[in-house]
Design a protein around this motif. Structure first.
Motif, short mmCIF file in Angstrom:
data_model
loop_
_atom_site.label_atom_id
_atom_site.label_comp_id
_atom_site.label_asym_id
_atom_site.label_seq_id
_atom_site.Cartn_x
_atom_site.Cartn_y
_atom_site.Cartn_z
N SER A 90 -4.88 -2.11 3.56
CA SER A 90 -5.01 -3.44 4.17
C SER A 90 -5.67 -3.28 5.54
N SER A 138 -0.74 -8.17 -4.26
CA SER A 138 -0.26 -8.64 -2.96
C SER A 138 -0.26 -10.16 -2.94
N ALA A 140 -1.35 -11.66 -0.60
CA ALA A 140 -2.67 -12.00 -0.05
C ALA A 140 -3.66 -12.35 -1.15
N ASN A 143 -2.66 -16.15 -1.90
CA ASN A 143 -2.79 -17.22 -0.89
C ASN A 143 -3.90 -16.95 0.13
N GLY A 145 -4.04 -14.48 2.17
CA GLY A 145 -3.56 -13.58 3.21
C GLY A 145 -3.19 -14.28 4.49
N THR A 146 -2.16 -13.73 5.14
CA THR A 146 -1.72 -14.28 6.43
C THR A 146 -1.93 -13.27 7.55
N ALA A 147 -1.96 -11.99 7.22
CA ALA A 147 -2.12 -10.97 8.26
C ALA A 147 -2.94 -9.82 7.71
N THR A 148 -4.10 -10.16 7.16
CA THR A 148 -4.96 -9.12 6.61
C THR A 148 -6.40 -9.65 6.60
N TYR A 152 -9.53 -7.51 1.64
CA TYR A 152 -8.27 -7.09 1.02
C TYR A 152 -7.73 -8.19 0.11
N PRO A 182 3.85 -8.30 -3.90
CA PRO A 182 4.77 -8.40 -2.77
C PRO A 182 4.16 -9.20 -1.61
N GLY A 183 5.03 -9.86 -0.88
CA GLY A 183 4.68 -10.39 0.43
C GLY A 183 4.89 -9.24 1.42
N PRO A 184 4.80 -9.51 2.70
CA PRO A 184 4.95 -8.44 3.70
C PRO A 184 6.30 -7.73 3.55
N VAL A 189 3.32 0.44 7.44
CA VAL A 189 1.95 -0.07 7.55
C VAL A 189 1.91 -1.46 8.18
N VAL A 190 2.94 -2.24 7.95
CA VAL A 190 2.96 -3.60 8.50
C VAL A 190 3.02 -3.53 10.03
N THR A 193 -0.44 -2.23 11.36
CA THR A 193 -1.69 -3.00 11.23
C THR A 193 -1.57 -4.45 11.68
C1 LIG Z 1 -0.30 -4.41 3.29
C2 LIG Z 1 0.40 -5.36 4.20
C3 LIG Z 1 0.18 -4.93 5.63
C4 LIG Z 1 0.04 -6.78 3.98
C5 LIG Z 1 -0.67 -7.41 4.87
C6 LIG Z 1 -0.94 -8.75 4.74
C7 LIG Z 1 -0.40 -9.51 3.77
C8 LIG Z 1 -0.77 -10.93 3.73
O1 LIG Z 1 -0.32 -11.64 2.86
O2 LIG Z 1 -1.55 -11.36 4.57
C9 LIG Z 1 0.59 -8.95 2.88
O3 LIG Z 1 0.67 -9.57 1.67
C10 LIG Z 1 0.47 -7.44 2.75
O4 LIG Z 1 -0.38 -7.14 1.70
#
Ligand SMILES: CC(C)C1=CC=C(C(=O)O)[C@@H](O)[C@H]1O
Ligand code: NAD
Length: 246
Positions: A90, A138, A140, A143, A145-148, A152, A182-184, A189-190, A193
């Motif tokens: 990610s 993921s 992400a 939806n 993604g919220t933090a990527t 990705y 999975p969500g976060p 790694v969370v 990053t």
């Molecule tokens: C891999 C992890 C850091 C991660 C980052 C961002 C996500 C998102 O939904 O924006 C997560 O689902 C997850 O994959």
């Protein structure tokens, strides 16, 4: 004789957790990663004799590396029964600043890696009349993604689609293909990053109020890998604390 599972990205994080759970449940495990030292250390910890754990250096972008892993496991343990496509990368990135090269790199690790692994091991499993493929997707990919980054998120959306395409192709051959989304998670790694203030915001956004548990994802992998999981295929199990509901 116990089943054989290959787990990619097993050097740390979720992959390590899944590898430990499968090994603890009696599987012989092949731990694949670009970081050979780390998977070797884990294999030595799980079974210093090497009888039930082996480390493999493997870059998921390389189809020939999966073919070599398949052949090595045929020679060593008679074949492979379970594939967990867990390796992924990610990267938080501003949408309009992602270069084509960066896009290709992230898509190759997250999407091409799953594609070539499913091709190689899907055919191997079909020949043997049994197999379980579990792709780690993921939230992400569902939806955006919220933090990527968009690369990705788009790649993980592709993983969800590939899961269904391979599931349909292999269903009549005793092979199931599913994904877990999975969500976060509460994993290193969370914290590496995603900025601390963003993590605090995300925690507040999660309806259940906490980051997800990697151990629970690993338990879900065990369920999907089981011999009696024959009726679950083409499914995506959402484990996201309520962040996204279908
Ligand atoms: C891999 C992890 C850091 C991660 C980052 C961002 C996500 C998102 O939904 O924006 C997560 O689902 C997850 O994959
Ligand atoms: N951590 C989360 O919150 C979260 C959420 C949703 C999905 N996921 C997914 O779970 C999986 C594991 O994530 P993690 O949190 O453990 O990440 P991580 O970065 O801690 O671990 C990823 C592992 O994959 C390996 N890897 C990276 N590129 C590789 C390549 N080209 N070939 C082989 N191995 C490679 C790394 O060396 C590392 O050991 C990923 O697919 C990720 O997208 C994680």
């Amino acid at each position: 004789m116990s089943r054989v599972a290959l787990i990619t990205g097993a050097a740390r994080g979720l992959g390590e957790c899944i590898a430990r759970a499968l090994h603890g449940a009696g599987y012989r495990v092949a731990l694949a990663d670009v970081q050979l030292d780390a998977v070797q250390q884990l294999a030595d910890q799980l079974d210093p004799s090497g009888q039930s754990a082996v480390a493999l250096q493997l870059d998921v972008r390389d189809k020939a590396a999966f073919e070599a892993a398949r052949d090595l496991l045929v020679a060593r343990w008679g074949g492979t029964d379970v594939l967990v496509n867990n390796a992924g990368k990610s990267k938080v990135a501003a949408l309009m600043e992602i270069s084509p090269e960066e896009f290709d790199e992230i898509v190759a690790i997250n999407l091409r890696g799953t594609f070539v692994a499913c091709q190689v091991f899907g055919a191997h499993f079909a020949e043997r009349g049994f197999g379980r493929i579990i792709n780690i997707g993921s939230l992400a990919g569902q939806n955006g993604g919220t933090a990527t980054g968009a690369h990705y998120a788009a790649a993980k959306g592709g993983v969800a689609t590939l899961t269904k395409v391979f599931a349909r192709e292999l269903a009549s051959r005793g092979v199931t293909v599913n994904s877990i989304s999975p969500g976060p998670l509460d994993l290193p790694v969370v914290y590496e990053t995603v900025a601390p203030e963003r993590i605090a915001q995300i925690k507040q956004m999660v309806p259940v109020g906490t980051l997800g548990s990697a151990d629970y994802i690993a338990d879900s992998v065990l369920l999907l890998a089981a011999d009696h999981a024959a009726s679950v295929t083409g499914a995506c199990w959402d484990i996201n604390g309520g962040l996204f509901m279908r």
